[in-house]
Design a protein around this motif. Structure first.
Motif, mmCIF file in Angstrom:
data_model
loop_
_atom_site.group_PDB
_atom_site.id
_atom_site.type_symbol
_atom_site.label_atom_id
_atom_site.label_comp_id
_atom_site.label_asym_id
_atom_site.label_seq_id
_atom_site.Cartn_x
_atom_site.Cartn_y
_atom_site.Cartn_z
ATOM 1 N N CYS A 19 0.596 -1.159 -0.073
ATOM 2 C CA CYS A 19 -0.211 0.211 0.019
ATOM 3 C C CYS A 19 0.838 1.174 0.104
ATOM 4 O O CYS A 19 0.425 2.372 -0.345
ATOM 5 C CB CYS A 19 -1.020 0.101 1.295
ATOM 6 S SG CYS A 19 -0.197 0.243 2.835
ATOM 7 N N TYR A 141 -11.162 3.833 0.622
ATOM 8 C CA TYR A 141 -10.550 4.434 -0.696
ATOM 9 C C TYR A 141 -11.351 5.366 -1.352
ATOM 10 O O TYR A 141 -11.551 5.347 -2.555
ATOM 11 C CB TYR A 141 -10.154 3.175 -1.520
ATOM 12 C CG TYR A 141 -9.165 2.188 -1.163
ATOM 13 C CD1 TYR A 141 -8.071 2.381 -0.392
ATOM 14 C CD2 TYR A 141 -9.897 0.828 -1.070
ATOM 15 C CE1 TYR A 141 -7.364 1.653 0.102
ATOM 16 C CE2 TYR A 141 -9.028 -0.221 -0.636
ATOM 17 C CZ TYR A 141 -7.898 0.074 0.008
ATOM 18 O OH TYR A 141 -7.301 -1.192 0.669
ATOM 19 N N VAL A 144 -9.890 7.540 -4.063
ATOM 20 C CA VAL A 144 -8.901 6.868 -4.673
ATOM 21 C C VAL A 144 -9.609 6.362 -6.049
ATOM 22 O O VAL A 144 -10.994 6.006 -6.412
ATOM 23 C CB VAL A 144 -8.412 5.626 -4.197
ATOM 24 C CG1 VAL A 144 -7.373 4.860 -4.839
ATOM 25 C CG2 VAL A 144 -7.911 6.075 -2.778
ATOM 26 N N ASP A 145 -8.611 6.466 -7.105
ATOM 27 C CA ASP A 145 -9.094 6.108 -8.488
ATOM 28 C C ASP A 145 -9.658 4.773 -8.424
ATOM 29 O O ASP A 145 -9.215 3.759 -7.772
ATOM 30 C CB ASP A 145 -8.061 6.008 -9.572
ATOM 31 C CG ASP A 145 -8.349 5.352 -10.565
ATOM 32 O OD1 ASP A 145 -8.856 6.204 -11.727
ATOM 33 O OD2 ASP A 145 -7.902 4.238 -10.734
ATOM 34 N N ALA A 149 -8.587 1.629 -6.401
ATOM 35 C CA ALA A 149 -9.520 1.060 -5.220
ATOM 36 C C ALA A 149 -9.778 -0.586 -5.127
ATOM 37 O O ALA A 149 -9.747 -1.090 -4.368
ATOM 38 C CB ALA A 149 -10.622 1.925 -4.970
ATOM 39 N N CYS A 152 -6.720 -2.578 -4.865
ATOM 40 C CA CYS A 152 -6.437 -2.836 -3.317
ATOM 41 C C CYS A 152 -7.298 -3.605 -2.589
ATOM 42 O O CYS A 152 -6.757 -4.288 -1.657
ATOM 43 C CB CYS A 152 -6.181 -1.352 -2.867
ATOM 44 S SG CYS A 152 -4.728 -0.574 -3.638
ATOM 45 N N THR A 210 -8.708 13.988 2.495
ATOM 46 C CA THR A 210 -8.522 12.848 1.917
ATOM 47 C C THR A 210 -9.296 11.600 2.749
ATOM 48 O O THR A 210 -9.956 12.027 3.706
ATOM 49 C CB THR A 210 -7.040 12.200 1.846
ATOM 50 O OG1 THR A 210 -6.606 11.908 3.024
ATOM 51 C CG2 THR A 210 -6.132 13.074 1.137
ATOM 52 N N SER A 213 -7.151 6.610 3.102
ATOM 53 C CA SER A 213 -5.901 6.141 2.334
ATOM 54 C C SER A 213 -5.079 7.180 1.670
ATOM 55 O O SER A 213 -5.045 7.074 0.371
ATOM 56 C CB SER A 213 -6.093 4.920 1.716
ATOM 57 O OG SER A 213 -6.574 3.890 2.258
ATOM 58 N N LEU A 216 -2.581 6.793 -1.290
ATOM 59 C CA LEU A 216 -2.871 6.270 -2.605
ATOM 60 C C LEU A 216 -3.522 7.491 -3.475
ATOM 61 O O LEU A 216 -3.275 7.738 -4.555
ATOM 62 C CB LEU A 216 -3.999 5.095 -2.467
ATOM 63 C CG LEU A 216 -3.499 3.924 -1.860
ATOM 64 C CD1 LEU A 216 -4.529 2.770 -1.795
ATOM 65 C CD2 LEU A 216 -2.213 3.400 -2.701
ATOM 66 N N SER A 217 -4.181 8.439 -2.522
ATOM 67 C CA SER A 217 -5.134 9.435 -3.426
ATOM 68 C C SER A 217 -3.912 10.525 -3.314
ATOM 69 O O SER A 217 -4.219 11.409 -4.283
ATOM 70 C CB SER A 217 -6.349 9.532 -2.639
ATOM 71 O OG SER A 217 -6.203 10.007 -1.237
#
Length: 232
Positions: A19, A141, A144-145, A149, A152, A210, A213, A216-217
Motif C-alpha cells: 500500500c 479508498y 482513490v481512482d 481502489a 487494493c 482525503t 488512504s 494512494l490518493s
C-alpha cells in the motif's frame, strides 16, 4: 552510521507493505532510504496464533536492522505496534497517518468503543474488512481512482483478531516528536477522534482533505509530510 534518517513504513490492518508503493517510490526518487515491514498478524501463515506483540516485535526488528536514525511512518492500526515497538533511541520521529496513537493499557478495540464495527467480519480468531453493504472501496479508498481502489480491495487479507484486542504497555510517542496526518474525508475514523489522539500525543497535526488512504490518493502530499518529519 549515517546522519540522514531512514524511513520505515508500517501498514495498517488487513493491508501490506504494497500500500506504500507510491509514497515509497516518491521518497526514493527524492534520495531517501526507505524500508517497509509486513506485519505478521496479517501475513504470517500461522497468524491465528499471533498477537499485537508479534507485530510490535516485527516493527522493532525492522528498526534494529537499520543503521542510523529512523523515521517511522504508521497508518491506522499500524500505529498500535509502532507505539509499542518503536522505542529504540534510533527512532527520531514518528508520523501517524490516521493512526491509533494509543496510550498505556489501551487497545484498538477499546479505542473504537469496545464493539467491533459492523463492517468487520469476524470468523473465529480472524477478522476481515468490508461487507456487501459496506465494501472496502468505500471504507478505505473513497477518493482513490476506482481501478486502483478495486485492485487494493482485492489484496486485503484477514487479520488476527488478537491484534485488535491486546493492550499496549509502551508508548514510543512519549519520548520523541511525532506528526499526525488527519484525514478529513475519513468515513471510518472520525476526525474528532484523530484530533484527540494527535493532541494527546503532542503531535504536530497536518490536515489532508482525503479518505482513510492518503498514500494512494495524495501520495505527493504524504511524501512531503514524511520528508519534513525526517528532516526535523
Amino acid at each position: 552510521m549515517t546522519d540522514e534518517s531512514t524511513i520505515l513504513l508500517v501498514h495498517g490492518a488487513w493491508h501490506g507493505s504494497w500500500c506504500w508503493d507510491l509514497v515509497a517510490g516518491l521518497l526514493r526518487d527524492r534520495g531517501w532510504e526507505v524500508r517497509t515491514v509486513d506485519l505478521p498478524t496479517v501475513h504470517s501463515e500461522r497468524k491465528t496464533d499471533l498477537a499485537l506483540a508479534d507485530d510490535a516485535a516485527a516493527v522493532a526488528a525492522a528498526i534494529d536492522a537499520i543503521e542510523g536514525p529512523v523515521t517511522v511512518v504508521a497508518h491506522s492500526y499500524g500505529g498500535v505496534p509502532t507505539t509499542q515497538g518503536a522505542t529504540d533511541p534510533k527512532v527520531t520521529h514518528i508520523v501517524y497517518v490516521a493512526a491509533f496513537a494509543l496510550d498505556l493499557g489501551e487497545s484498538l478495540l477499546a479505542a473504537v468503543g469496545n464493539v467491533a464495527p459492523d463492517w468487520w467480519l469476524i470468523d473465529g480468531p480472524l477478522a476481515s474488512a468490508g461487507t456487501d453493504a459496506q465494501p472496502p472501496q468505500g471504507l478505505f479508498y473513497g477518493d482513490v481512482d476506482s481501478a486502483l481502489a478495486d485492485a487494493c480491495s482485492a489484496r486485503l487479507l484477514p487479520q488476527s483478531l488478537r491484534a485488535f484486542t491486546d493492550t499496549i504497555d509502551q508508548t514510543a510517542w512519549r519520548d520523541r516528536p511525532s506528526t499526525y496526518i488527519i484525514t478529513e474525508q475519513d468515513v471510518i475514523f472520525p476526525v474528532v477522534a484523530q484530533e484527540a489522539l494527535a493532541a494527546r500525543s503532542g503531535s504536530v497535526a497536518v490536515r489532508l482533505d482525503t479518505s482513510h488512504s492518503p498514500f494512494l490518493s495524495q501520495p505527493d502530499a504524504v511524501a512531503d509530510v514524511i520528508e519534513n518529519a525526517a528532516r526535523s
